[in-house]
Design a protein around this motif. Structure first.
Motif: not given
Length: 259
Positions: A29-30, A33, A49-50, A52, A55-56, A58-59, A74, A76
């Motif tokens: 996510a951070a 991207r 995977s992330d 969050d 944010r995941l 959105e990415a 994606g 979590t």
């Protein structure tokens, strides 16, 4: 542990570099991207995977929108849980038939001004973020990467691991430990390949720090000296499939001036 078997190369002449490949991205996510975008552009099916979920999502949506028709999903995943990491790897291989890469982008930073004032609680945090997650993803995806025939495990590390500073003791030590673990994974691939060479490769990409367009917009006067643009990182990651596993395995590729 399963015995490695050979598979056709993910891409054939005339196709995009990663057509047919399936690549998992942890910590997407951070910092990931640009990597999601580049992998999708190169033709890979991307499984992100992330920790969050917002944010995941959105990415993932950004990567799908940028490359219409690209397969980018994606979910979590708690990478501090080895069972959850193994389940993610198993689901990915079962659904898509193969796993050709795991990009470990999970990050985090803690630091201070002096060595004497460094709180040991920082070590506990960084141990989980930087070491434990790398242990779990490498253990979870080890066999699937072997079965791929063109598997790549990629750890993003920091220049500070080679030249720690007083205020970054915990961070540098954690990064160095994650590098050592990744090089041990590379040795596993080497030994399992025997005389034929490693059937998969584990590599380390070294940056000072990462920078992206939003950071530049927020700090227009900052120089970000020695920083690596996330797009450059994404290009370097994708390029690891252009070289034979034997050339990639166990290497540290510097994307900032070497220390």
């Amino acid at each position: 542990m399963t015995t490695p078997t050979s598979s056709p190369s993910p891409n054939e002449p005339g196709e995009r570099p990663l057509d047919g490949a399936v690549v998992a991205v942890a910590g997407a996510a951070a910092r990931g991207r640009a990597t999601l975008l580049r992998l999708a552009e190169a033709g890979a099916t991307v499984v992100a995977s992330d920790a969050d979920p917002a944010r995941l999502a959105e990415a993932v949506d950004t990567a799908r929108y940028a490359h219409g028709g690209a397969s980018v999903t994606g979910e979590t995943v708690d990478l501090l849980d080895l069972g959850a990491a193994r389940a993610w790897a198993d689901r990915t291989e079962k659904e898509f038939g193969r796993v050709d890469g795991l990009i470990h982008l999970v990050g985090g930073w803690r630091g201070g001004k002096t060595f004497a004032d460094a709180p040991l609680a920082d070590w506990d945090t960084l141990h989980n973020l930087l070491i434990r997650t790398a242990q779990h993803t490498s253990l979870a995806f080890h066999d699937a990467l072997l079965r791929s025939g063109k598997g790549r495990y990629v750890l993003i590390s920091a220049a500070g691991a080679s030249k720690p500073t007083a205020g970054n003791a915990a961070y540098a030590a954690a990064k160095a430990a994650a590098e050592a673990w990744t090089l041990a994974l590379a040795d596993s691939f080497r030994k399992l390949g025997g005389e034929s060479g490693p059937p998969a490769a584990a590599a380390i990409l070294v940056v000072k720090a990462l920078v992206h367009d939003a950071m530049r917009a927020e700090r227009p006067n900052a120089k970000f000296a020695g920083f690596t643009d996330v797009k450059e990182l994404a290009e370097a990651i994708t390029g690891l499939w252009d070289r034979p596993a034997q050339e990639v395995n166990g290497t540290r590729l510097w994307l900032t001036p070497e220390q």
